[in-house]
Motif scaffolding. Structure first.
Motif, short mmCIF file in Angstrom:
data_model
loop_
_atom_site.label_atom_id
_atom_site.label_comp_id
_atom_site.label_asym_id
_atom_site.label_seq_id
_atom_site.Cartn_x
_atom_site.Cartn_y
_atom_site.Cartn_z
N ASP A 158 0.83 -1.21 0.00
CA ASP A 158 0.00 0.00 0.00
C ASP A 158 0.86 1.26 0.00
O ASP A 158 0.53 2.26 -0.66
CB ASP A 158 -0.95 0.00 1.20
CG ASP A 158 -0.22 -0.12 2.53
OD1 ASP A 158 0.88 -0.69 2.57
OD2 ASP A 158 -0.77 0.35 3.55
N MET A 159 1.98 1.22 0.71
CA MET A 159 2.87 2.38 0.75
C MET A 159 3.57 2.57 -0.60
O MET A 159 3.82 3.70 -1.01
CB MET A 159 3.90 2.23 1.87
CG MET A 159 3.30 2.15 3.26
SD MET A 159 4.52 2.40 4.58
CE MET A 159 4.71 4.19 4.51
N ILE A 160 3.89 1.46 -1.28
CA ILE A 160 4.52 1.58 -2.59
C ILE A 160 3.55 2.22 -3.57
O ILE A 160 3.93 3.07 -4.39
CB ILE A 160 5.00 0.21 -3.10
CG1 ILE A 160 5.84 -0.52 -2.06
CG2 ILE A 160 5.83 0.40 -4.40
CD1 ILE A 160 6.28 -1.92 -2.47
N HIS A 161 2.28 1.82 -3.51
CA HIS A 161 1.26 2.46 -4.35
C HIS A 161 1.22 3.97 -4.10
O HIS A 161 1.11 4.76 -5.04
CB HIS A 161 -0.11 1.85 -4.07
CG HIS A 161 -0.39 0.57 -4.80
ND1 HIS A 161 -0.41 0.49 -6.18
CD2 HIS A 161 -0.69 -0.67 -4.34
CE1 HIS A 161 -0.69 -0.75 -6.54
NE2 HIS A 161 -0.87 -1.48 -5.45
N ASP A 162 1.30 4.36 -2.84
CA ASP A 162 1.22 5.79 -2.49
C ASP A 162 2.39 6.58 -3.08
O ASP A 162 2.19 7.65 -3.67
CB ASP A 162 1.20 5.96 -0.97
CG ASP A 162 -0.14 5.58 -0.36
OD1 ASP A 162 -1.13 5.54 -1.10
OD2 ASP A 162 -0.19 5.36 0.87
N ILE A 163 3.60 6.06 -2.92
CA ILE A 163 4.74 6.84 -3.40
C ILE A 163 4.91 6.75 -4.92
O ILE A 163 5.49 7.64 -5.53
CB ILE A 163 6.06 6.44 -2.69
CG1 ILE A 163 6.38 4.95 -2.88
CG2 ILE A 163 6.01 6.81 -1.22
CD1 ILE A 163 7.74 4.55 -2.29
N SER A 164 4.34 5.70 -5.54
CA SER A 164 4.45 5.59 -7.00
C SER A 164 3.66 6.69 -7.71
O SER A 164 3.88 6.95 -8.90
CB SER A 164 3.98 4.21 -7.48
OG SER A 164 2.59 4.06 -7.32
N LYS A 165 2.77 7.35 -6.98
CA LYS A 165 2.01 8.46 -7.57
C LYS A 165 2.91 9.63 -7.95
O LYS A 165 2.51 10.51 -8.73
CB LYS A 165 0.93 8.93 -6.58
CG LYS A 165 -0.12 7.88 -6.28
CD LYS A 165 -1.06 8.34 -5.18
CE LYS A 165 -2.07 7.24 -4.82
NZ LYS A 165 -2.94 7.63 -3.67
N HIS A 166 4.13 9.67 -7.42
CA HIS A 166 5.07 10.74 -7.74
C HIS A 166 5.79 10.52 -9.06
O HIS A 166 6.49 11.41 -9.54
CB HIS A 166 6.10 10.88 -6.61
CG HIS A 166 5.51 11.29 -5.29
ND1 HIS A 166 5.20 12.60 -4.99
CD2 HIS A 166 5.16 10.55 -4.21
CE1 HIS A 166 4.69 12.65 -3.77
NE2 HIS A 166 4.65 11.43 -3.27
N ILE A 167 5.63 9.34 -9.66
CA ILE A 167 6.25 9.07 -10.96
C ILE A 167 5.53 9.90 -12.02
O ILE A 167 4.32 9.85 -12.16
CB ILE A 167 6.15 7.56 -11.29
CG1 ILE A 167 6.95 6.75 -10.27
CG2 ILE A 167 6.66 7.29 -12.70
CD1 ILE A 167 6.74 5.25 -10.39
N GLY A 168 6.31 10.67 -12.77
CA GLY A 168 5.71 11.63 -13.70
C GLY A 168 5.05 11.00 -14.92
O GLY A 168 4.03 11.47 -15.40
N SER A 169 5.64 9.94 -15.43
CA SER A 169 5.15 9.31 -16.66
C SER A 169 4.01 8.33 -16.36
O SER A 169 4.15 7.44 -15.53
CB SER A 169 6.30 8.56 -17.34
OG SER A 169 5.82 7.65 -18.30
N ASN A 170 2.91 8.50 -17.07
CA ASN A 170 1.77 7.59 -16.90
C ASN A 170 2.17 6.17 -17.31
O ASN A 170 1.78 5.19 -16.65
CB ASN A 170 0.59 8.07 -17.75
CG ASN A 170 -0.65 7.22 -17.53
OD1 ASN A 170 -1.14 7.10 -16.40
ND2 ASN A 170 -1.17 6.64 -18.59
N ARG A 171 2.96 6.04 -18.37
CA ARG A 171 3.42 4.73 -18.82
C ARG A 171 4.25 4.05 -17.73
O ARG A 171 4.11 2.84 -17.48
CB ARG A 171 4.25 4.88 -20.10
CG ARG A 171 4.88 3.58 -20.59
CD ARG A 171 5.69 3.83 -21.86
NE ARG A 171 6.38 2.62 -22.30
CZ ARG A 171 7.56 2.22 -21.85
NH1 ARG A 171 8.19 2.93 -20.93
NH2 ARG A 171 8.12 1.11 -22.32
#
Length: 332
Positions: A158-171
């Motif tokens: 769940d925490m990985i999902h949260d921080i992955s939101k900072h990845i700029g590229s949708n792909r």
């Protein structure tokens, strides 16, 4: 208080550290700042002995520092041949800019780093043996500071999902979700046999030391210790080994076999490692995306980002179920 990953690291200069060492520890000598992530580290050489001075991030819990101290002592008690940093003086609270920082003098372990040797699969096996020994030396260890919500724990999807939101590229976000979905789909079927324990959780080749005979003999940086699945310990080391190879399977299989021969895993634990390896890579790229925006001048934050993306794109084309089966067969 900010998350430790949002709080700026300490910014002491060598003169300030020299003054503190002289007044509080009666230590003097040459001081060199070392690269770091969320803390600040200095190497001190007074001509007769060498020390590492660690200045902790102000958001770091004291219980985490206690965890590191107790763990290093526990390892030394159970395996005297594993070199680990030890507390070499009192923990000192120092005020700077109305913020309190905790400073610790630590023993210095001489040697070269594992990343400086040839990335051959035989060396991966040696690394696996060593990480297995480390797990054996920590068997039965526990501490309240290890039971925490922690972004670098591959179990805490769940925490990985949260921080992955900072990845700029949708792909790229879709690529991370691809692996996290596989972890969430597979691990529940294995979880009954996945043991929990306190692990070092950062067995990368920049933390593993070799002596002048070329033997792996030490490990540093206990800041990511956490109570989690035992199989994440070899999975983390596999992730960093895999970064160095176009085809990572021979080296990660050799590493896992070395670990399993020293610290036997259940079959489900062996099967889980490839999923947790990929989860760790997802943390690496997500944390880099998050923290480089906060601290753009800290180049250490992105040291593994580019190779981690390359490896994730390589693994996207692979069948993790098949790789899991192959790893189990090879390790046995």
């Amino acid at each position: 208080m900010f998350s430790i990953f949002e709080q700026p690291p300490p910014s002491f200069n060598a003169l300030e550290i020299s003054d503190i060492l002289d007044k509080e520890y009666s230590i003097s000598g040459s001081i060199t700042e070392l690269y770091s992530d969320r803390d600040q580290n200095f190497h001190v050489n007074d001509g007769g002995r060498e020390l590492i001075i660690k200045v902790s991030n102000p958001a770091e819990e004291r219980s985490t520092l206690d965890l590191q101290e107790f763990a290093s002592n526990y390892i030394s008690m159970n395996d005297t041949k594993i070199k680990v940093p030890k507390l070499a003086g009192k923990i000192l609270a120092v005020e700077k800019d109305e913020i309190t920082f905790l400073i610790r003098p630590m023993t210095y372990i001489k040697g070269d780093f594992f990343h400086e040797i040839e990335p051959h699969f035989s060396n991966s096996n040696r690394l696996g043996n060593f990480i297995g020994r480390l797990s054996g030396s920590l068997k039965g260890f526990d501490h309240p500071g290890a039971h925490r919500k922690f972004e670098w724990d591959a179990r805490q999807i769940d925490m990985i999902h949260d921080i992955s939101k900072h990845i700029g590229s949708n792909r790229d976000r879709i690529l991370v979700d691809h692996f996290l979905d596989q972890v969430e789909n597979k691990i529940p079927s294995l979880v009954k046999e996945l043991r929990m324990s306190v692990i070092h959780n950062d067995g990368n080749d920049h933390n593993i030391l070799i002596n002048n005979e070329g033997k792996i003999n030490g490990i540093i940086d206990f800041g990511d210790m956490v109570y989690t699945f035992q199989s994440i310990e070899p999975a983390v080391a596999m992730a960093y080994i895999a970064l160095k190879h176009n085809d990572p399977f021979p080296s990660i299989a050799s590493m896992l076999k070395g670990y399993h021969s020293t610290f036997p895993l259940h079959q489900s634990e062996l099967a889980s490692t490839i999923y947790f390896m990929c989860a760790r890579l997802c943390i690496t790229v997500s944390m880099a995306a998050w923290r480089k925006r906060l601290f753009p001048d800290n180049k250490y934050l992105t040291i593994s980002e580019a190779p981690a993306w390359r490896l994730l794109r390589f693994m996207e084309k692979k069948n993790l179920e098949e790789w899991s089966s192959r790893l189990v067969e090879y390790a046995n």
